[in-house]
Design a protein around this motif. Structure first.
Motif, PDB file in Angstrom:
ATOM      1  N   TYR A   1       0.057   4.868 -25.928  1.00 13.84           N
ATOM      2  CA  TYR A   1       1.289   5.427 -26.695  1.00 13.84           C
ATOM      3  C   TYR A   1       2.219   5.894 -25.087  1.00 13.84           C
ATOM      4  O   TYR A   1       2.950   5.930 -25.434  1.00 13.84           O
TER       5      TYR A   1
ATOM      6  N   ALA B   1       6.157   4.528 -24.471  1.00 14.47           N
ATOM      7  CA  ALA B   1       6.553   5.668 -24.536  1.00 14.47           C
ATOM      8  C   ALA B   1       8.061   5.786 -23.165  1.00 14.47           C
ATOM      9  O   ALA B   1       9.371   5.433 -23.202  1.00 14.47           O
TER      10      ALA B   1
ATOM     11  N   PRO C   1      12.562   0.875 -26.570  1.00 17.83           N
ATOM     12  CA  PRO C   1      12.652   0.122 -27.700  1.00 17.83           C
ATOM     13  C   PRO C   1      11.540  -1.060 -28.144  1.00 17.83           C
ATOM     14  O   PRO C   1      11.943  -1.842 -29.269  1.00 17.83           O
TER      15      PRO C   1
ATOM     16  N   VAL D   1       9.895  -0.850 -30.973  1.00 16.91           N
ATOM     17  CA  VAL D   1       9.970  -0.079 -32.167  1.00 16.91           C
ATOM     18  C   VAL D   1      10.763  -1.184 -33.669  1.00 16.91           C
ATOM     19  O   VAL D   1      10.656  -2.681 -32.820  1.00 16.91           O
TER      20      VAL D   1
ATOM     21  N   VAL E   1       3.986  12.667 -29.498  1.00 16.12           N
ATOM     22  CA  VAL E   1       4.562  11.451 -31.191  1.00 16.12           C
ATOM     23  C   VAL E   1       4.471  12.134 -31.908  1.00 16.12           C
ATOM     24  O   VAL E   1       3.851  12.608 -32.544  1.00 16.12           O
TER      25      VAL E   1
ATOM     26  N   LEU F   1       6.913   2.075 -35.255  1.00 11.89           N
ATOM     27  CA  LEU F   1       6.928   2.700 -34.894  1.00 11.89           C
ATOM     28  C   LEU F   1       9.115   2.515 -35.034  1.00 11.89           C
ATOM     29  O   LEU F   1       9.052   1.802 -35.304  1.00 11.89           O
ATOM     30  N   LYS F   2       8.914   3.985 -35.080  1.00 10.26           N
ATOM     31  CA  LYS F   2      10.720   4.399 -35.392  1.00 10.26           C
ATOM     32  C   LYS F   2      11.531   4.717 -33.990  1.00 10.26           C
ATOM     33  O   LYS F   2      10.373   6.096 -34.236  1.00 10.26           O
ATOM     34  N   PRO F   3      12.330   5.258 -33.764  1.00 11.57           N
ATOM     35  CA  PRO F   3      13.115   6.259 -33.316  1.00 11.57           C
ATOM     36  C   PRO F   3      12.738   7.531 -34.220  1.00 11.57           C
ATOM     37  O   PRO F   3      13.156   7.934 -35.829  1.00 11.57           O
ATOM     38  N   ALA F   4      12.583   8.444 -33.048  1.00  7.90           N
ATOM     39  CA  ALA F   4      12.700  10.193 -33.869  1.00  7.90           C
ATOM     40  C   ALA F   4      13.452  10.722 -34.138  1.00  7.90           C
ATOM     41  O   ALA F   4      14.886   9.929 -33.708  1.00  7.90           O
TER      42      ALA F   4
ATOM     43  N   ARG G   1      10.056  11.174 -28.241  1.00  2.00           N
ATOM     44  CA  ARG G   1      11.223  10.332 -28.963  1.00  2.00           C
ATOM     45  C   ARG G   1      10.993   9.175 -29.952  1.00  2.00           C
ATOM     46  O   ARG G   1      11.673   8.654 -30.169  1.00  2.00           O
ATOM     47  N   TYR G   2       9.968   9.314 -29.988  1.00  3.71           N
ATOM     48  CA  TYR G   2       9.388   7.852 -31.493  1.00  3.71           C
ATOM     49  C   TYR G   2       8.772   9.111 -32.243  1.00  3.71           C
ATOM     50  O   TYR G   2       7.813  10.062 -32.562  1.00  3.71           O
ATOM     51  N   GLU G   3       8.157   8.336 -33.726  1.00  3.99           N
ATOM     52  CA  GLU G   3       7.778   8.836 -34.637  1.00  3.99           C
ATOM     53  C   GLU G   3       7.428   7.256 -35.305  1.00  3.99           C
ATOM     54  O   GLU G   3       7.485   6.187 -35.438  1.00  3.99           O
TER      55      GLU G   3
END
Length: 147
Positions: A38, A42, A46, A49, A79, A108-111, A135-137
């Motif tokens: 992870y 991070a 992107p 993403v 995350v 994975l996507k932006p939080a 920053r991400y989910e």
């Protein structure tokens, strides 16, 4: 050094769904996505993403109400992991996973957490909850709680 070796071993084992380490499986079957630390995701931003990823981390907090989310951390990077089926859906994170190593597979996507959403998460949180730096989910489809 030992943690890095353990992480490498778990990620290598996780790179093939049929060779996952022993543990409790939650959610759907693993599809065998590429295993990525992870902290690498991070750091690279992107590039990942929109892709299905498989990451290893430690469960730091979970939703104590319905088990619909987990906050995980690896190498200081946090995350937010939510079940793809949504809150109150088909799957739930049990509080017994706190402090345990997990392998998570999902998109994975932006939080996207506004102030009201953060307050709601904090209200239901059990464990070490802080969204600072998230920053991400990951929209999780499969999770393994490593023995």
């Amino acid at each position: 050094m030992r943690h890095s070796f353990l992480l490498a071993a778990v990620l290598l084992a996780a790179s093939c769904a049929s060779h996952l380490p022993p543990g409790e499986r939650l959610g759907r079957e693993f599809a065998g996505s590429e295993a990525v630390a992870y902290s690498t995701i991070a750091a690279s931003g992107p590039e990942h993403v929109g892709r299905t990823v498989m990451v290893q981390a430690t469960a730091k907090a979970v939703c104590g109400s319905k088990g619909c989310w987990m906050l995980a951390e690896e190498a200081g990077e946090r995350v937010l992991v939510r079940w793809v089926t949504g809150c109150g859906g088909e799957f739930a994170f049990p509080t017994s996973i706190l402090g345990r190593e997990v392998i998570v597979e999902g998109a994975l996507k932006p939080a996207q957490i506004d102030a009201a959403g953060a307050a709601h998460l904090a209200e239901d949180a059990v464990g070490d909850f802080t969204l600072h730096g998230v920053r991400y989910e990951i929209a999780a489809t499969a999770v393994l709680v490593v023995e």
